[in-house]
Scaffold this active site. Structure first.
Site, PDB file in Angstrom:
ATOM      1  CG  HIS A 123      -4.745 113.760-112.865  1.00 36.75           C
ATOM      2  ND1 HIS A 123      -5.333 113.242-111.739  1.00 36.75           N
ATOM      3  CD2 HIS A 123      -3.539 113.130-112.976  1.00 36.75           C
ATOM      4  CE1 HIS A 123      -4.530 112.342-111.192  1.00 36.75           C
ATOM      5  NE2 HIS A 123      -3.433 112.263-111.925  1.00 36.75           N
ATOM      6  CD  GLU A 124      -1.324 113.184-116.199  1.00 37.30           C
ATOM      7  OE1 GLU A 124      -0.188 113.368-115.750  1.00 37.30           O
ATOM      8  OE2 GLU A 124      -2.014 112.183-115.903  1.00 37.30           O
TER       9      GLU A 124
ATOM     10  CG  HIS B 205       3.492 118.922-106.955  1.00 37.57           C
ATOM     11  ND1 HIS B 205       3.395 117.600-106.641  1.00 37.57           N
ATOM     12  CD2 HIS B 205       4.228 119.467-105.955  1.00 37.57           C
ATOM     13  CE1 HIS B 205       4.023 117.363-105.504  1.00 37.57           C
ATOM     14  NE2 HIS B 205       4.537 118.476-105.065  1.00 37.57           N
TER      15      HIS B 205
ATOM     16  CG  HIS C 190       0.840 114.744-111.749  1.00 29.77           C
ATOM     17  ND1 HIS C 190       0.904 114.402-110.425  1.00 29.77           N
ATOM     18  CD2 HIS C 190       0.000 113.840-112.330  1.00 29.77           C
ATOM     19  CE1 HIS C 190       0.140 113.343-110.204  1.00 29.77           C
ATOM     20  NE2 HIS C 190      -0.428 112.994-111.336  1.00 29.77           N
TER      21      HIS C 190
END
Ligand SMILES: [Zn+2]
Length: 141
Positions: free
Chosen positions: A65-66, A72, A69
């Site tokens: 998940h991190e 991205h 980020h």
């Protein structure tokens, strides 16, 4: 995790590895370190990830998940001038949630039986945003 994110392409995987190899991630708990996990950075530098990793399945999903980020942000910073590189939290969660979806898809394919698949699906469902708030999951862009 890297096998699960393979559909993102070789460039993405190389960037992910660059993050692993070059200390973008503060992995383990430490005295005075805050709880939770998040990704942060500044325009013009690579992103940083804070984790409190214990090697659990939940921790692997949090890492995916991190890093969603972080990558991205990396792509946004490298594709846009400063003025346009920022993004809304809703958009940010697309990248991180995409990584989680790719990871669960991969783990379900590799699962050895019905019970393991049920465990994985239950775990994935328990990670839904409402649950994150209740379990003190910290997620910041
Ligand atoms: Zn997030």
């Amino acid at each position: 995790m890297k096998e699960g994110l393979a559909p993102m392409g070789e460039e993405y995987l190389q960037l992910l590895q660059e993050g692993f190899d070059n200390r973008w991630i503060d992995v383990y708990e430490n005295q005075g370190k805050r709880s939770g996990a998040y990704s942060w950075g500044a325009y013009g530098s690579h992103p940083y990830v804070l984790l409190n990793f214990h090697g659990t399945l939940n921790d692997v999903f949090t890492l995916a998940h991190e890093m969603g980020h972080s990558l991205h942000s990396w792509y946004s910073d490298h594709s846009q001038p400063f003025t346009y590189a920022g993004y809304k939290i809703f958009v940010a969660e697309v990248a991180s949630t995409c990584n989680e979806a790719l990871l669960i898809r991969h783990l379900l394919k590799k699962a050895s039986g019905k019970e393991e698949k049920a465990y994985l699906l239950n775990h994935f469902l328990e990670r839904l945003p409402g649950d994150r708030i209740q379990t003190d999951h910290v997620c910041r862009v």
